[in-house]
Design an enzyme around this catalytic site. Structure first.
Site, PDB file in Angstrom:
ATOM      1  CG  ASP A  27      -7.303  -3.354  -2.033  1.00  0.00           C
ATOM      2  OD1 ASP A  27      -7.855  -2.405  -1.444  1.00  0.00           O
ATOM      3  OD2 ASP A  27      -6.087  -3.607  -1.933  1.00  0.00           O
ATOM      4  CG  HIS A  72      -5.508  -2.723   1.242  1.00  0.00           C
ATOM      5  ND1 HIS A  72      -4.911  -2.530   0.015  1.00  0.00           N
ATOM      6  CD2 HIS A  72      -4.907  -1.833   2.084  1.00  0.00           C
ATOM      7  CE1 HIS A  72      -4.007  -1.569   0.104  1.00  0.00           C
ATOM      8  NE2 HIS A  72      -3.976  -1.136   1.347  1.00  0.00           N
ATOM      9  CB  SER A 102      -0.967  -0.054   1.184  1.00  0.00           C
ATOM     10  OG  SER A 102      -1.982   0.918   1.066  1.00  0.00           O
TER      11      SER A 102
END
Length: 280
Positions: A225, A258, A149
């Site tokens: 995600d 995620h 991320s």
């Protein structure tokens, strides 16, 4: 430089350690974790850096990343720094996506952040020099970098800016283009000011457009995600790599979100991919 050992644990025949030192880059105490796999006396081992995402510390991947078995198998040292400076004197923001836990791997130029938020210098310069002295088995001529991320953004940008140093670059669900998403606009604007030209060295897509190159990139992205469409935008990286002739493997993983369940599922693949490229 004084290094405090916070913990050591045996794992897969190697040693997982957590350490703390006083950073000159951030002006604060910084904590990082290092896994050293089993190895013969005198051996030199490649190094894989892992940069974490928003709200995280070194502990998230250390506790939940599932990397040690693969690192032991392939003989790779795994290093995980923190994501930002911390301490009572360090400025912060009420939101999770700015301030402590959200350093975005930049060297801030705007007040009050500029006094402490120098995570680019910390990861690129200070911590590698510290590792070289602390771990003589670490071969810093063979370095790879990965992250998740915000840390995927960090891995891509640090790797692209230092292509001669990092042999291999990968990422899990990276923020592909901070210039083109709300997280990036907030962070880069806050840390660097309104001049968007100054943001480009912290954006993987912009770096590639401006001439940065890598031998190959590996990206895993979950198609479930929750941040995929608004914040991550891997298609922008795909298009930039295609235009630049960079070998990008972008794997859209069905059903994955995620979380660290996603990272843990594909961590061994990434370590094997890096190990192949980091062979001596």
């Amino acid at each position: 430089m004084s290094i405090e050992t916070l913990s050591t644990n045996s794992a897969f025949g190697g040693t997982q350690g957590v350490y703390r030192h006083r950073s000159s880059a951030t002006g604060t105490d910084m904590t990082y974790s290092v896994y050293v796999p089993p190895h013969a006396d005198g051996a030199k081992l490649p190094v894989l850096w892992y940069l974490s995402g928003l709200t995280c510390t070194h502990a998230n991947v250390t506790d939940k990343g599932g990397f040690r078995g693969a690192c032991a198998e392939h003989g790779v040292i795994f290093i995980a720094p923190d994501t930002s400076p911390r301490g009572d004197d360090v400025p912060d923001d009420d939101a999770y996506d700015f301030g402590k836990g959200a350093g975005f791997y930049v060297d801030a130029t705007q007040e009050p952040w500029a006094a402490y938020f120098h995570m680019r210098s910390y990861v690129e310069d200070e911590l590698p020099a510290l590792i070289a002295g602390q771990f003589p088995m670490a071969d810093l001529n063979r370095q790879g970098i990965t992250g998740h991320s915000m840390g995927g953004h960090g891995a891509l940008t640090i790797g692209l800016r230092n292509a001669g140093r990092f042999v291999s670059i990968s990422a899990f669900a990276p923020i592909a283009s901070p210039l083109a998403c709300p997280w990036g606009e907030k962070a880069l604007g806050g840390y660097l000011g309104p001049d968007r030209a100054a943001w480009r060295e912290y954006d993987a897509v912009a770096l590639i457009e401006d001439g940065a190159r890598a031998g190959a990139l590996l990206i895993d992205q979950g198609d479930a995600d929750q941040f995929l469409v608004e914040q991550l935008k891997p298609e922008l990286l795909r298009d930039a790599c295609a235009a630049a002739g960079i070998d990008l493997t972008l794997r859209m993983q069905p059903g994955y979100d995620h979380s660290y369940y996603f990272i843990e599922s594909f961590m061994a693949d990434h370590i094997a991919w890096h190990a192949e490229r980091l062979k001596g």
